[in-house]
Design a protein around this motif. Structure first.
Motif, mmCIF file in Angstrom:
data_model
loop_
_atom_site.group_PDB
_atom_site.id
_atom_site.type_symbol
_atom_site.label_atom_id
_atom_site.label_comp_id
_atom_site.label_asym_id
_atom_site.label_seq_id
_atom_site.Cartn_x
_atom_site.Cartn_y
_atom_site.Cartn_z
ATOM 1 N N THR A 2 44.702 32.994 51.081
ATOM 2 C CA THR A 2 45.388 33.193 50.616
ATOM 3 C C THR A 2 43.811 32.768 49.602
ATOM 4 O O THR A 2 43.353 32.451 49.507
ATOM 5 C CB THR A 2 46.468 32.983 50.509
ATOM 6 N N TYR A 3 44.704 34.276 48.787
ATOM 7 C CA TYR A 3 43.542 34.306 47.281
ATOM 8 C C TYR A 3 44.636 32.870 46.256
ATOM 9 O O TYR A 3 45.485 32.867 46.314
ATOM 10 C CB TYR A 3 43.494 35.153 46.339
ATOM 11 N N ASP A 42 45.024 38.990 51.630
ATOM 12 C CA ASP A 42 43.765 38.838 51.265
ATOM 13 C C ASP A 42 42.595 39.598 50.837
ATOM 14 O O ASP A 42 41.439 40.010 51.577
ATOM 15 C CB ASP A 42 43.167 37.672 52.478
ATOM 16 N N GLY A 44 40.819 40.802 48.140
ATOM 17 C CA GLY A 44 40.462 40.194 46.937
ATOM 18 C C GLY A 44 39.702 41.160 45.933
ATOM 19 O O GLY A 44 39.247 40.895 45.221
ATOM 20 N N GLU A 47 39.979 38.945 43.042
ATOM 21 C CA GLU A 47 38.592 38.330 42.008
ATOM 22 C C GLU A 47 37.818 38.476 41.267
ATOM 23 O O GLU A 47 37.666 37.971 40.206
ATOM 24 C CB GLU A 47 38.408 37.330 43.153
ATOM 25 N N TYR A 56 41.045 31.751 43.097
ATOM 26 C CA TYR A 56 39.649 31.980 44.054
ATOM 27 C C TYR A 56 39.896 31.977 45.662
ATOM 28 O O TYR A 56 41.380 32.336 45.675
ATOM 29 C CB TYR A 56 39.201 30.427 44.437
ATOM 30 N N TYR A 57 39.184 32.198 46.841
ATOM 31 C CA TYR A 57 39.433 32.534 48.811
ATOM 32 C C TYR A 57 39.884 31.277 48.965
ATOM 33 O O TYR A 57 38.857 29.756 47.858
ATOM 34 C CB TYR A 57 38.711 32.927 49.141
ATOM 35 N N GLU A 58 41.001 30.561 49.243
ATOM 36 C CA GLU A 58 41.519 28.780 49.957
ATOM 37 C C GLU A 58 40.432 28.497 50.342
ATOM 38 O O GLU A 58 39.689 27.821 49.876
ATOM 39 C CB GLU A 58 42.596 29.626 50.658
#
Length: 113
Positions: A2-3, A42, A44, A47, A56-58
């Motif tokens: 996840t983000y 997810d 994006g 972001e 941030y992406y995990e």
């Protein structure tokens, strides 16, 4: 995966990410925004529009922001101050509006300039 929204978002609440999110999974606390880990797809989209680079992406989360991964989940799955039970998965932030509560990690941070 996840983000995650991290510390740079505290006291900013720009909401550009909220407007860009196609699944309405970014919820507003008192001082920070939180991404629901089960509702995020997810994509994006959030972001690149964040003006303070707080999303941030995990797998790309900088070490200094690692606590915010669990913190984002805690916002939804722990009982927080002024809340009798966990929020869970309400299925969209827009219908709830600002939730006026933060996790202990965020609440303990000094005001951000």
């Amino acid at each position: 995966m996840t983000y995650v929204i991290a510390q740079p978002c505290i006291d900013v609440l720009d909401r550009a990410c909220v407007e860009e999110c196609p699944v309405d999974c970014i919820y507003e606390g008192e001082r920070m925004l939180y991404i629901h880990p089960d509702e995020c797809v997810d994509c994006g989209a959030c972001e690149p529009v964040c003006p303070v680079e707080a999303i941030y992406y995990e797998d790309d989360l900088p070490t200094e922001f690692t606590p915010y991964l669990q913190d984002n989940a805690d916002f939804f799955f722990d009982t927080l101050p002024d809340r009798d039970e966990p929020l869970g998965s309400p299925g969209g932030a827009a219908k709830l509006g600002p939730l006026r509560v933060d996790t202990p990690l965020v609440a303990a941070q000094p005001p951000q300039a």
